[in-house]
Design a protein around this motif. Structure first.
Motif, mmCIF file in Angstrom:
data_model
loop_
_atom_site.group_PDB
_atom_site.id
_atom_site.type_symbol
_atom_site.label_atom_id
_atom_site.label_comp_id
_atom_site.label_asym_id
_atom_site.label_seq_id
_atom_site.Cartn_x
_atom_site.Cartn_y
_atom_site.Cartn_z
ATOM 1 N N LYS A 133 0.834 -1.201 0.000
ATOM 2 C CA LYS A 133 0.000 0.000 0.000
ATOM 3 C C LYS A 133 0.870 1.253 0.000
ATOM 4 C CE LYS A 133 -4.190 -1.821 2.157
ATOM 5 N NZ LYS A 133 -5.029 -1.855 3.378
ATOM 6 N N GLY A 134 0.497 2.192 -0.854
ATOM 7 C CA GLY A 134 1.263 3.433 -0.969
ATOM 8 C C GLY A 134 2.439 3.343 -1.919
ATOM 9 N N ARG A 135 2.800 2.149 -2.336
ATOM 10 C CA ARG A 135 3.937 1.971 -3.256
ATOM 11 C C ARG A 135 3.503 1.420 -4.610
ATOM 12 N NH1 ARG A 135 7.753 -1.647 -2.152
ATOM 13 N NH2 ARG A 135 6.406 -3.025 -0.928
ATOM 14 N N PHE A 136 2.509 0.554 -4.613
ATOM 15 C CA PHE A 136 2.045 -0.088 -5.845
ATOM 16 C C PHE A 136 0.677 0.476 -6.231
ATOM 17 C CE2 PHE A 136 4.329 -4.463 -5.396
ATOM 18 C CZ PHE A 136 5.522 -3.799 -5.162
ATOM 19 N N THR A 137 0.431 0.555 -7.533
ATOM 20 C CA THR A 137 -0.890 0.879 -8.041
ATOM 21 C C THR A 137 -1.273 -0.131 -9.115
ATOM 22 O OG1 THR A 137 0.013 2.419 -9.676
ATOM 23 C CG2 THR A 137 -0.683 3.348 -7.567
ATOM 24 N N ILE A 138 -2.568 -0.359 -9.248
ATOM 25 C CA ILE A 138 -3.077 -1.277 -10.243
ATOM 26 C C ILE A 138 -4.058 -0.521 -11.124
ATOM 27 C CG2 ILE A 138 -4.920 -2.131 -8.732
ATOM 28 C CD1 ILE A 138 -4.543 -4.889 -10.087
ATOM 29 N N SER A 139 -4.024 -0.818 -12.411
ATOM 30 C CA SER A 139 -4.937 -0.191 -13.348
ATOM 31 C C SER A 139 -5.199 -1.159 -14.488
ATOM 32 C CB SER A 139 -4.355 1.123 -13.885
ATOM 33 O OG SER A 139 -3.134 0.888 -14.569
ATOM 34 N N ASN A 140 -6.189 -0.833 -15.296
ATOM 35 C CA ASN A 140 -6.485 -1.703 -16.423
ATOM 36 C C ASN A 140 -7.015 -0.899 -17.603
ATOM 37 O OD1 ASN A 140 -9.098 -1.543 -14.793
ATOM 38 N ND2 ASN A 140 -9.791 -2.523 -16.669
ATOM 39 N N ALA A 141 -6.866 -1.484 -18.781
ATOM 40 C CA ALA A 141 -7.404 -0.923 -20.003
ATOM 41 C C ALA A 141 -7.947 -2.085 -20.811
ATOM 42 C CB ALA A 141 -6.339 -0.173 -20.786
ATOM 43 N N GLU A 142 -9.250 -2.209 -20.843
ATOM 44 C CA GLU A 142 -9.923 -3.328 -21.501
ATOM 45 C C GLU A 142 -9.389 -4.644 -20.928
ATOM 46 O OE1 GLU A 142 -11.305 -1.205 -25.640
ATOM 47 O OE2 GLU A 142 -9.739 -2.731 -25.734
ATOM 48 N N THR A 143 -8.682 -5.416 -21.754
ATOM 49 C CA THR A 143 -8.254 -6.738 -21.287
ATOM 50 C C THR A 143 -6.775 -6.773 -20.921
ATOM 51 O OG1 THR A 143 -7.929 -7.402 -23.595
ATOM 52 C CG2 THR A 143 -10.048 -7.952 -22.575
ATOM 53 N N THR A 144 -6.241 -5.633 -20.521
ATOM 54 C CA THR A 144 -4.866 -5.562 -20.039
ATOM 55 C C THR A 144 -4.861 -4.978 -18.642
ATOM 56 O OG1 THR A 144 -4.021 -5.234 -22.289
ATOM 57 C CG2 THR A 144 -2.572 -4.624 -20.476
ATOM 58 N N VAL A 145 -4.092 -5.598 -17.771
ATOM 59 C CA VAL A 145 -3.963 -5.092 -16.404
ATOM 60 C C VAL A 145 -2.504 -4.745 -16.146
ATOM 61 C CG1 VAL A 145 -3.723 -7.424 -15.410
ATOM 62 C CG2 VAL A 145 -4.533 -5.521 -13.981
ATOM 63 N N TYR A 146 -2.301 -3.666 -15.413
ATOM 64 C CA TYR A 146 -0.962 -3.161 -15.137
ATOM 65 C C TYR A 146 -0.717 -3.119 -13.633
ATOM 66 C CZ TYR A 146 -1.698 -1.364 -19.870
ATOM 67 O OH TYR A 146 -1.972 -1.242 -21.213
ATOM 68 N N LEU A 147 0.524 -3.306 -13.266
ATOM 69 C CA LEU A 147 0.936 -3.127 -11.872
ATOM 70 C C LEU A 147 2.149 -2.208 -11.879
ATOM 71 C CD1 LEU A 147 0.375 -4.026 -8.910
ATOM 72 C CD2 LEU A 147 2.215 -5.698 -9.237
ATOM 73 N N GLN A 148 1.964 -1.005 -11.380
ATOM 74 C CA GLN A 148 3.063 -0.056 -11.245
ATOM 75 C C GLN A 148 3.660 -0.216 -9.863
ATOM 76 O OE1 GLN A 148 4.409 2.219 -13.522
ATOM 77 N NE2 GLN A 148 5.964 2.517 -11.934
ATOM 78 N N MET A 149 4.915 -0.563 -9.811
ATOM 79 C CA MET A 149 5.586 -0.824 -8.551
ATOM 80 C C MET A 149 6.681 0.216 -8.337
ATOM 81 S SD MET A 149 5.871 -4.987 -8.766
ATOM 82 C CE MET A 149 7.015 -4.961 -10.142
ATOM 83 N N ASN A 150 6.507 1.032 -7.326
ATOM 84 C CA ASN A 150 7.477 2.070 -6.987
ATOM 85 C C ASN A 150 8.148 1.760 -5.650
ATOM 86 O OD1 ASN A 150 6.662 3.526 -9.308
ATOM 87 N ND2 ASN A 150 5.034 4.548 -8.152
ATOM 88 N N SER A 151 9.260 2.396 -5.423
ATOM 89 C CA SER A 151 9.993 2.231 -4.156
ATOM 90 C C SER A 151 10.165 0.755 -3.815
ATOM 91 C CB SER A 151 9.251 2.951 -3.024
ATOM 92 O OG SER A 151 9.087 4.314 -3.306
ATOM 93 N N LEU A 152 10.642 0.014 -4.773
ATOM 94 C CA LEU A 152 10.759 -1.429 -4.587
ATOM 95 C C LEU A 152 11.762 -1.782 -3.488
ATOM 96 C CD1 LEU A 152 10.489 -2.467 -8.303
ATOM 97 C CD2 LEU A 152 9.085 -3.395 -6.452
ATOM 98 N N LYS A 153 11.446 -2.858 -2.786
ATOM 99 C CA LYS A 153 12.273 -3.346 -1.685
ATOM 100 C C LYS A 153 12.740 -4.765 -1.989
ATOM 101 C CE LYS A 153 9.359 -0.829 1.626
ATOM 102 N NZ LYS A 153 8.514 -0.969 2.845
ATOM 103 N N PRO A 154 13.824 -5.191 -1.372
ATOM 104 C CA PRO A 154 14.272 -6.571 -1.598
ATOM 105 C C PRO A 154 13.182 -7.603 -1.294
ATOM 106 C CG PRO A 154 16.008 -5.317 -0.546
ATOM 107 C CD PRO A 154 14.800 -4.432 -0.576
ATOM 108 N N GLU A 155 12.331 -7.328 -0.319
ATOM 109 C CA GLU A 155 11.275 -8.278 0.028
ATOM 110 C C GLU A 155 10.162 -8.344 -1.017
ATOM 111 O OE1 GLU A 155 12.528 -5.836 1.966
ATOM 112 O OE2 GLU A 155 10.948 -4.897 3.191
#
Length: 112
Positions: free
Chosen positions: A64-86
């Motif tokens: 929460k606060g780092r990742f966002t999810i979105s979609n466009a028709e039949t495609t889904v995206y995951l934007q991952m920011n401030s990534l951590k080793p875990e």
């Protein structure tokens, strides 16, 4: 038969960003839920984020606060920011229509 094709995984350093994409192989009239899960060796697959057909989103507390999810028709995206080793894991795309469909998985590695 629906196939989900994922892309965007890779190796990044802590603090960097990645964007995962997942596209369905055919046009689907109505997808009830689209989402992303992840799995590390020896552990169960866990939910990362989902988005419903009405646009309602849900996230694991750890992203929460780092990742966002979105979609466009039949495609889904995951934007991952401030990534951590875990965050290192194999990420799987998921879509639920009449039944659930899974992608083949894409590796995300966060390491310095």
């Amino acid at each position: 038969q629906v196939q989900l094709v994922e892309s965007g995984g890779g190796l990044v350093q802590p603090g960097e960003s990645l964007r995962l994409s997942c596209a369905a192989s055919i046009h689907i009239f109505r997808i009830n839920v689209m989402g992303w899960y992840r799995q590390v060796p020896g552990k169960e697959r866990e939910l990362v984020a989902t988005i419903t057909s009405s646009g309602k989103t849900d996230f694991a507390d750890s992203v929460k606060g780092r990742f966002t999810i979105s979609n466009a028709e039949t495609t889904v995206y995951l934007q991952m920011n401030s990534l951590k080793p875990e965050d290192t894991a194999v990420y799987y795309c998921y879509m639920h229509v009449d039944i659930g469909y899974w992608g083949q998985g894409t590796q995300v590695t966060v390491s310095s």
